[in-house]
Write a protein that holds these residues in place. Structure first.
Motif: not given
Length: 476
Positions: A312-317, A320-322, A349-355
């Protein structure tokens, strides 16, 4: 014990370290640090050079991985990560260019980090700082394995990555000529025996109580949150109102469960690993299947949560959210090892986009490929599900029915992945590879990953499929 190892052993005894030699080991030891360094040096220097073209035939061929024996070293094996991908249990149906080396590199880099004490110091700091965590849970997870891991690092089966040219097993940094091949310690894999039981059958796990070195026959699934389509969410949806309140209390929720919601405490599920079909098991059943005493089994559960936190910490850098991740563990006496494949196919792992007035989930894992087939090739996906339904009725293997139905024109053939979409997946994996190697600043990788996510949304929009994508991935 033979050769220089035997000489070194008796040399240490003569220096007064007999007690440490009796009580120590490669993991969990309390030896003076200089002795630890000497042992590591000896271990690394004893690793053989393994040229890829001399590996011979694999002894195991999976949908995304092949395993090879190491000549004259029964304690080691070589893992090859392939560029192939598998979804919906159909088998290998697509290739992502460069994903073999990218995923193998992630595995090498992560396992290397997990062997370092500072990785776990950061995990401990994150747990201490978690604002919504239950205090009783916090106190318990900080005890046990983490106390030794912050001093000595974690035990893993990983030895190093093969240099594609020299065959050298490179520890620490990736080799000059990165490859899709890693060298790992080989643990015995035992499978429970199916036995008749009054007209039915049971699986006998007694052999695990007789062994001291083996892979625990369980899969540990750690969840930091609830994703859309999660089995946890499906279970919750089927409960009565009173049962839902009880389940919410069990998970530490202060409001009704919903998709894409983070939990105050990570939770874990356990499934069987070597039965014909993986099935969820209770904690009590998992304990009995593991071959371990309760306290030892609890240590492996804690390790699964701690390992998830390290990822989780590696991806948050890189923004990305685990959400969830799977682990397996090996046992060697009193020591427990992180084992098996760990790469972008092993976690969500994901991210978010507002559109367009919507908040969309952007996937940086195999879910992107699942969505692609469901949306772009919906007729093929329908055929896959129809074949699975027939397989349940007839008992004929699903993949056999699917191939026969496709050959007869009953269902569409497996489609070729669009080159543009495939290139986007390659780009995602390469960016994550750059991050774990430390070759590109985290903020630069974070920005580039977001651009790739936006490009994936535009891929669907350009084909008139944006609403279908949003239906599958919009929040709220």
């Amino acid at each position: 014990m033979k050769g220089p190892g035997r000489t070194f052993y008796f040399g240490l005894r003569s220096l007064g370290f007999e007690k440490e030699l009796m009580n120590g080991g490669s993991c969990g030891m309390e030896w003076p640090f200089f002795i630890f360094l000497l042992l590591i040096t000896m271990s690394v220097s004893s690793l053989p050079a393994v040229r890829v073209n001399e590996l011979g035939e694999p002894f195991y061929v999976g949908s995304v991985q092949r395993l090879y024996a190491v000549p004259d070293r029964e304690d080691l094996m070589v893992t090859e990560t392939t560029a192939a991908g598998s979804v919906f249990d159909v088998g290998s149906i697509f290739d992502i260019e460069g994903s073999d080396v990218a995923r193998a590199t992630f595995r090498h880099a992560l396992y290397t980090r997990m062997g370092l004490p500072q990785t776990w110091v950061k995990v401990r700091e994150a747990i201490l700082a978690a604002p919504d965590m239950d205090e009783e849970f916090r106190a318990e997870i900080l005890q046990g394995p983490l106390e030794s891991m912050v001093k000595e690092g974690a035990c893993t089966h990983h030895m190093g990555m093969l240099d594609a040219v020299s065959g050298e097993v490179k520890t620490g940094d990736a080799p000059v000529n990165a490859s899709a091949f890693n060298v790992v310690r080989r643990f015995p894999v035992m499978k429970p025996v199916q036995k008749s039981f009054l007209g039915s059958h049971v699986y006998d796990y007694a052999m695990f109580y007789q062994a001291s070195t083996y892979v625990i026959p369980l899969e540990y699934i750690v969840r930091f949150g609830i994703t859309g389509g999660s089995s946890v969410l499906r279970k919750y949806s089927g409960l009565s109102d009173s049962e839902k309140r009880g389940y919410e209390a069990e998970l530490g929720l202060t409001k009704p469960m919903e998709a894409w919601q983070f939990l105050p405490n990570p939770i874990f599920d356990l499934t069987s690993k070597h039965e014909p079909e993986d099935r969820s098991v209770t904690r009590q059943e998992a304990l009995l299947m593991s071959g371990l005493e309760a306290e030892a089994f609890l240590s492996t559960v804690k390790m699964s949560i701690l390992g998830a936190w390290a990822v989780r910490q590696l991806l948050e850098e890189i923004g990305l959210l685990l959400w969830d991740i799977k682990w397996e563990f090996g046992v060697d006496g009193l020591d427990f090892y992180y084992v098996d494949t760990i790469d972008t196919d092993s976690f969500r792992a994901t991210g978010f986009l507002e559109t367009d007035g919507k908040k969309l989930v952007l996937h940086y894992n195999k879910q992107s490929m699942r969505d692609y087939y469901k949306i772009v090739h919906a007729d093929w996906f329908t055929g896959v599900n129809d074949a699975k339904k027939e397989a349940k009725k007839t008992g004929v293997p699903f993949t056999k029915l699917l191939k026969e139905g496709q050959a007869a024109g009953k269902w569409p053939n497996t489609p070729v992945v669009d080159a543009e979409f495939s290139a986007l997946q390659s780009r995602k994996m390469d960016l994550i590879r750059q991050h774990v190697l430390g070759k590109t600043p985290a903020e630069e990788v974070k920005s580039a990953l977001r651009e790739v996510g936006i490009a994936e949304v535009e891929f669907y929009r350009a084909r008139g499929l944006f609403e279908e994508y949003a239906k599958a991935n919009a929040i709220g």
